[in-house]
Design an enzyme around this catalytic site. Structure first.
Site, mmCIF file in Angstrom:
data_model
loop_
_atom_site.group_PDB
_atom_site.id
_atom_site.type_symbol
_atom_site.label_atom_id
_atom_site.label_comp_id
_atom_site.label_asym_id
_atom_site.label_seq_id
_atom_site.Cartn_x
_atom_site.Cartn_y
_atom_site.Cartn_z
ATOM 1 N N PRO A 1 0.830 -1.207 0.000
ATOM 2 C CA PRO A 1 0.000 0.000 0.000
ATOM 3 C C PRO A 1 0.870 1.265 0.000
ATOM 4 O O PRO A 1 1.918 1.312 0.641
ATOM 5 C CB PRO A 1 -0.811 -0.124 1.298
ATOM 6 C CG PRO A 1 -0.841 -1.594 1.589
ATOM 7 C CD PRO A 1 0.478 -2.127 1.085
ATOM 8 N N LEU B 1 4.689 1.813 4.807
ATOM 9 C CA LEU B 1 5.198 0.466 4.551
ATOM 10 C C LEU B 1 6.387 0.452 3.587
ATOM 11 O O LEU B 1 6.774 -0.607 3.097
ATOM 12 C CB LEU B 1 4.067 -0.413 4.003
ATOM 13 C CG LEU B 1 3.005 -0.766 5.054
ATOM 14 C CD1 LEU B 1 1.714 -1.235 4.396
ATOM 15 C CD2 LEU B 1 3.524 -1.847 6.006
ATOM 16 N N GLY B 2 6.934 1.612 3.302
ATOM 17 C CA GLY B 2 8.173 1.665 2.509
ATOM 18 C C GLY B 2 7.973 1.382 1.036
ATOM 19 O O GLY B 2 8.904 0.941 0.363
ATOM 20 N N SER B 3 6.780 1.656 0.515
ATOM 21 C CA SER B 3 6.546 1.308 -0.889
ATOM 22 C C SER B 3 7.495 2.083 -1.811
ATOM 23 O O SER B 3 8.015 1.521 -2.777
ATOM 24 C CB SER B 3 5.068 1.521 -1.251
ATOM 25 O OG SER B 3 4.888 2.670 -2.006
ATOM 26 N N ASP C 1 14.653 3.694 5.689
ATOM 27 C CA ASP C 1 13.786 2.928 4.786
ATOM 28 C C ASP C 1 14.597 2.260 3.669
ATOM 29 O O ASP C 1 14.483 1.053 3.443
ATOM 30 C CB ASP C 1 12.709 3.829 4.160
ATOM 31 C CG ASP C 1 11.613 4.197 5.141
ATOM 32 O OD1 ASP C 1 11.807 3.973 6.348
ATOM 33 O OD2 ASP C 1 10.561 4.714 4.712
HETATM 34 C C1 MEV Z 1 9.346 6.953 7.705
HETATM 35 O O1 MEV Z 1 9.228 5.571 7.382
HETATM 36 C C2 MEV Z 1 10.179 7.123 8.940
HETATM 37 C C3 MEV Z 1 10.445 8.561 9.352
HETATM 38 O O2 MEV Z 1 11.245 8.463 10.543
HETATM 39 C C4 MEV Z 1 11.170 9.331 8.282
HETATM 40 C C5 MEV Z 1 12.603 8.874 8.057
HETATM 41 O O3 MEV Z 1 13.176 8.191 8.894
HETATM 42 O O4 MEV Z 1 13.146 9.244 6.982
HETATM 43 C C6 MEV Z 1 9.169 9.292 9.723
#
Ligand code: MEV
Length: 311
Positions: free
Chosen positions: A98, A103-105, A149
């Site tokens: 999604p 979820l790192g898409s 990510d």
């Molecule tokens: C996003 O998956 C995680 C955050 O901490 C942003 C980041 O680490 O770049 C909100």
């Protein structure tokens, strides 16, 4: 045709604070993947690239895609690395992850594309290089990304990550079941990271103190994961959620899903990723995740999923 795929990810502890140098823990979700397929377009001139990515609503020649679109950017960065292709290329991207949910898409699509294109053109890039190209694209998604990510998605291992020390892959003492529920409220990471940045500029001391508390909780969580102390992990998730509330990145729908998961027996639950929308994660007391998934759906989750993580 050359194919590569990359997993989604989920942050267990430490989001936002990780942008400010504190550690965070993230895990890959190998069952949820983005896949890129690259083939030659022999009738087309070199370097002409046609993109087909129905799940992210991109379809057309690369030059028709907006300049700052992450797909265009990752393809161009990869071709800078490999040199121009001898034929035109057809690039097909499919993703089961999604979008704008935490979820790192975006990172998964980038990593799958870098690998498929570079392999197709005979240049196998190191994981470090793949991750750093994906990091460049994360800047379009996140503004000021921490790098967690792209790291967890590239290495496909659970990582304890801090910007200064980089990724430290680690294996949990036992695999954990983790239930994920999606609010269905899309939340672009860039916007929420920007909100936190403005708050930090206005009240640096207050925000730094929250980041410190998150950072120390992440250290305790790492020890608990290494030693298999599951119950304390639930408490730590709840504490992390309280601190994310203090950062003002939570939302009514996230709180509703968290309460539902806890009422159904979860040991702990929190938002995961940027917040304001996106997903919650909940830790079931045992291998049975059905009641928690059902409670999340009853409370309005548009999608639920159980993963075995950290094995
Ligand atoms: C996003 O998956 C995680 C955050 O901490 C942003 C980041 O680490 O770049 C909100």
């Amino acid at each position: 045709m050359t194919q590569a795929s990359a997993p989604g990810k989920c942050i267990l502890f430490g989001e936002h604070a990780v942008v400010y140098g504190r550690p965070a823990i993230a895990i890959p979700l190998p069952g949820l993947r983005a896949t890129a397929r690259v083939s030659d377009l022999p009738s087309s001139p070199p370097a002409r690239v046609r993109i087909e990515a129905p799940d992210i609503r991109v379809n057309g020649w690369i030059e028709e895609v907006p300049f700052n679109d992450p797909l265009r950017r990752v393809i161009e960065l990869t071709l800078q690395e490999t040199g121009p292709p001898p034929n035109g290329l057809h690039v097909d991207v499919r993703s089961k992850i999604p979008i704008a949910s935490g979820l790192g898409s975006g990172a998964a699509v980038s990593v799958a594309l870098v690998r498929a294109i570079s392999r197709h053109l005979g240049a196998e890039l190191t994981n470090e290089r793949v991750s750093s190209l994906a990091f460049e694209v994360e800047k379009l998604h996140h503004g000021t990304p921490s790098g967690i990510d792209n790291t967890v998605v590239t290495y496909e291992r659970a990582v304890y990550y801090a910007q200064e020390s980089g990724p430290e892959p680690f294996q949990f003492s036992k695999a954990l079941p983790l239930v994920i529920g999606d609010t269905g409220v899309g939340s672009p990471t860039r916007e929420v990271v920007g909100l936190v940045r403005r708050a930090w500029q206005q009240e640096p001391e207050a925000l730094e103190s929250i980041f410190d508390q998150i950072g120390s909780l992440v250290g305790t969580a790492r020890e608990a994961l290494l030693s298999g102390r599951i119950r304390i992990l639930g408490e730590l998730m709840d504490r992390n959620q309280t601190l994310l509330e203090a950062l003002d990145v939570s939302a009514e729908m996230l709180r509703a899903l968290i309460s539902a998961a806890k009422a159904a027996g979860a040991l702990g639950a929190k938002l995961s990723g940027a917040g304001r929308g996106g997903i919650v994660i909940a830790l079931p007391p045992g291998p049975q995740s059905g009641p928690i998934e059902a409670a999340l759906r009853d409370a309005g989750a548009v999608w639920t999923y159980t993963a075995e993580v950290g094995a």
